[in-house]
Write a protein that holds these residues in place. Structure first.
Motif, PDB file in Angstrom:
ATOM      1  N   THR A 115       0.875  -1.162   0.000  1.00 27.97           N
ATOM      2  CA  THR A 115       0.000   0.000   0.000  1.00 27.97           C
ATOM      3  C   THR A 115       0.914   1.214   0.000  1.00 27.97           C
ATOM      4  N   LEU A 116       0.785   2.052  -1.026  1.00 26.40           N
ATOM      5  CA  LEU A 116       1.640   3.233  -1.161  1.00 26.40           C
ATOM      6  C   LEU A 116       0.803   4.460  -1.502  1.00 26.40           C
ATOM      7  N   PRO A 117       1.308   5.641  -1.120  1.00 30.23           N
ATOM      8  CA  PRO A 117       0.613   6.878  -1.461  1.00 30.23           C
ATOM      9  C   PRO A 117       0.872   7.293  -2.906  1.00 30.23           C
ATOM     10  N   THR A 118      -0.146   7.934  -3.492  1.00 29.02           N
ATOM     11  CA  THR A 118      -0.001   8.474  -4.843  1.00 29.02           C
ATOM     12  C   THR A 118       0.346   9.952  -4.754  1.00 29.02           C
ATOM     13  N   ASP A 119       0.661  10.521  -5.890  1.00 30.29           N
ATOM     14  CA  ASP A 119       0.942  11.946  -5.953  1.00 30.29           C
ATOM     15  C   ASP A 119      -0.319  12.789  -5.785  1.00 30.29           C
ATOM     16  N   THR A 120      -1.489  12.145  -5.833  1.00 28.29           N
ATOM     17  CA  THR A 120      -2.756  12.879  -5.708  1.00 28.29           C
ATOM     18  C   THR A 120      -3.346  12.776  -4.305  1.00 28.29           C
ATOM     19  N   GLY A 121      -2.621  12.146  -3.372  1.00 31.99           N
ATOM     20  CA  GLY A 121      -3.082  12.067  -1.995  1.00 31.99           C
ATOM     21  C   GLY A 121      -3.880  10.819  -1.659  1.00 31.99           C
ATOM     22  N   GLU A 122      -4.075   9.947  -2.618  1.00 32.44           N
ATOM     23  CA  GLU A 122      -4.774   8.688  -2.372  1.00 32.44           C
ATOM     24  C   GLU A 122      -3.746   7.613  -2.028  1.00 32.44           C
ATOM     25  N   THR A 123      -4.224   6.413  -1.740  1.00 33.15           N
ATOM     26  CA  THR A 123      -3.325   5.279  -1.584  1.00 33.15           C
ATOM     27  C   THR A 123      -3.793   4.177  -2.527  1.00 33.15           C
ATOM     28  N   VAL A 124      -2.849   3.347  -2.925  1.00 27.28           N
ATOM     29  CA  VAL A 124      -3.149   2.196  -3.779  1.00 27.28           C
ATOM     30  C   VAL A 124      -2.614   0.955  -3.081  1.00 27.28           C
ATOM     31  N   THR A 125      -3.462  -0.062  -2.986  1.00 21.05           N
ATOM     32  CA  THR A 125      -3.073  -1.356  -2.446  1.00 21.05           C
ATOM     33  C   THR A 125      -3.146  -2.362  -3.591  1.00 21.05           C
ATOM     34  N   LEU A 126      -2.037  -3.038  -3.845  1.00 22.02           N
ATOM     35  CA  LEU A 126      -1.971  -3.957  -4.977  1.00 22.02           C
ATOM     36  C   LEU A 126      -3.065  -5.017  -4.914  1.00 22.02           C
ATOM     37  N   SER A 127      -3.287  -5.619  -3.753  1.00 20.71           N
ATOM     38  CA  SER A 127      -4.272  -6.700  -3.650  1.00 20.71           C
ATOM     39  C   SER A 127      -5.693  -6.230  -3.965  1.00 20.71           C
ATOM     40  N   ASP A 128      -5.948  -4.929  -3.852  1.00 19.34           N
ATOM     41  CA  ASP A 128      -7.267  -4.397  -4.215  1.00 19.34           C
ATOM     42  C   ASP A 128      -7.512  -4.466  -5.722  1.00 19.34           C
ATOM     43  N   LEU A 129      -6.467  -4.686  -6.489  1.00 23.21           N
ATOM     44  CA  LEU A 129      -6.569  -4.712  -7.949  1.00 23.21           C
ATOM     45  C   LEU A 129      -6.692  -6.136  -8.499  1.00 23.21           C
ATOM     46  N   ARG A 130      -6.810  -7.121  -7.597  1.00 22.19           N
ATOM     47  CA  ARG A 130      -6.964  -8.515  -8.043  1.00 22.19           C
ATOM     48  C   ARG A 130      -8.163  -8.640  -8.964  1.00 22.19           C
ATOM     49  N   GLY A 131      -8.080  -9.571  -9.869  1.00 18.88           N
ATOM     50  CA  GLY A 131      -9.139  -9.751 -10.856  1.00 18.88           C
ATOM     51  C   GLY A 131      -8.773  -9.096 -12.179  1.00 18.88           C
ATOM     52  N   GLY A 132      -7.795  -8.212 -12.143  1.00 20.96           N
ATOM     53  CA  GLY A 132      -7.275  -7.577 -13.350  1.00 20.96           C
ATOM     54  C   GLY A 132      -5.771  -7.753 -13.388  1.00 20.96           C
ATOM     55  N   ARG A 133      -5.190  -7.463 -14.524  1.00 17.82           N
ATOM     56  CA  ARG A 133      -3.732  -7.563 -14.648  1.00 17.82           C
ATOM     57  C   ARG A 133      -3.117  -6.190 -14.386  1.00 17.82           C
ATOM     58  N   VAL A 134      -1.973  -6.197 -13.710  1.00 20.80           N
ATOM     59  CA  VAL A 134      -1.332  -4.945 -13.303  1.00 20.80           C
ATOM     60  C   VAL A 134       0.115  -4.935 -13.789  1.00 20.80           C
ATOM     61  N   ILE A 135       0.484  -3.837 -14.428  1.00 22.15           N
ATOM     62  CA  ILE A 135       1.887  -3.606 -14.781  1.00 22.15           C
ATOM     63  C   ILE A 135       2.451  -2.720 -13.681  1.00 22.15           C
ATOM     64  N   VAL A 136       3.454  -3.230 -12.978  1.00 25.29           N
ATOM     65  CA  VAL A 136       4.131  -2.479 -11.929  1.00 25.29           C
ATOM     66  C   VAL A 136       5.538  -2.207 -12.438  1.00 25.29           C
ATOM     67  N   TYR A 137       5.864  -0.925 -12.577  1.00 29.13           N
ATOM     68  CA  TYR A 137       7.232  -0.632 -13.012  1.00 29.13           C
ATOM     69  C   TYR A 137       7.906   0.303 -12.029  1.00 29.13           C
ATOM     70  N   PHE A 138       9.187   0.043 -11.825  1.00 28.84           N
ATOM     71  CA  PHE A 138      10.008   0.800 -10.890  1.00 28.84           C
ATOM     72  C   PHE A 138      11.027   1.610 -11.686  1.00 28.84           C
TER      73      PHE A 138
END
Length: 158
Positions: free
Chosen positions: A15-38
């Motif tokens: 779970t990480l903060p976004t630049d817009t003040g929200e947070t994103v948790t990877l497991s909340d995106l299950r059911g879809g495919r996610v590209i995570v790039y560093f």
């Protein structure tokens, strides 16, 4: 030696903060495919090229069922400036403590101009709908990376 994720591994949740003040948790995106790039640092030439490339391809990737998350060690404030300056449409996440970067094997020793240094290793992962690593790419090149990724995923070019 940094532990590297491999296809089939369970994607480490975060779970990480976004630049817009929200947070994103990877497991909340299950059911879809996610590209995570560093990427190493916002507003540098290579990172700008890569972020703009992902933004330019975001609609086509979304149409194929992908969410794109870009993660760096930058503060949310710097990421907000990066978004505004480059008109980015992708989700930018801040990992100032480098915990997620380290867990995913995207922080550690790397070669930079012939010297071994410690830093962010430009890396891209595809997480499947079940939360497993489908594709793991380390030490990717910024320029042309999204086109190569689309090819690797069997997607038509934009």
């Amino acid at each position: 030696m940094t532990t590297r994720l491999q296809p089939g591994d369970k994607a480490p949740d975060f779970t990480l903060p976004t630049d817009t003040g929200e947070t994103v948790t990877l497991s909340d995106l299950r059911g879809g495919r996610v590209i995570v790039y560093f990427y190493p640092t916002a507003m540098t030439p290579g990172c700008t090229t890569q972020a703009c490339d992902f933004s330019d391809n975001l609609d086509a990737l979304k149409a194929e069922g992908y969410t794109v998350l870009g993660i760096s060690k930058d503060t949310t404030e710097k990421l907000a400036k990066f978004r505004a300056k480059e008109n980015l449409t992708i989700t930018l996440l801040s990992d100032v403590d480098r915990d997620v970067l380290t867990t995913w094997g995207a922080f550690g020793e790397k070669k930079l101009y012939g010297k071994v240094v410690e830093g962010v290793i430009r890396s891209t992962f595809v997480v499947d709908a079940d939360g497993r690593i489908e594709l793991a790419q380390y030490n990717v090149k910024a320029a042309g990376h999204v086109a190569k990724l689309r090819k690797d995923l069997g997607l038509e070019t934009a």
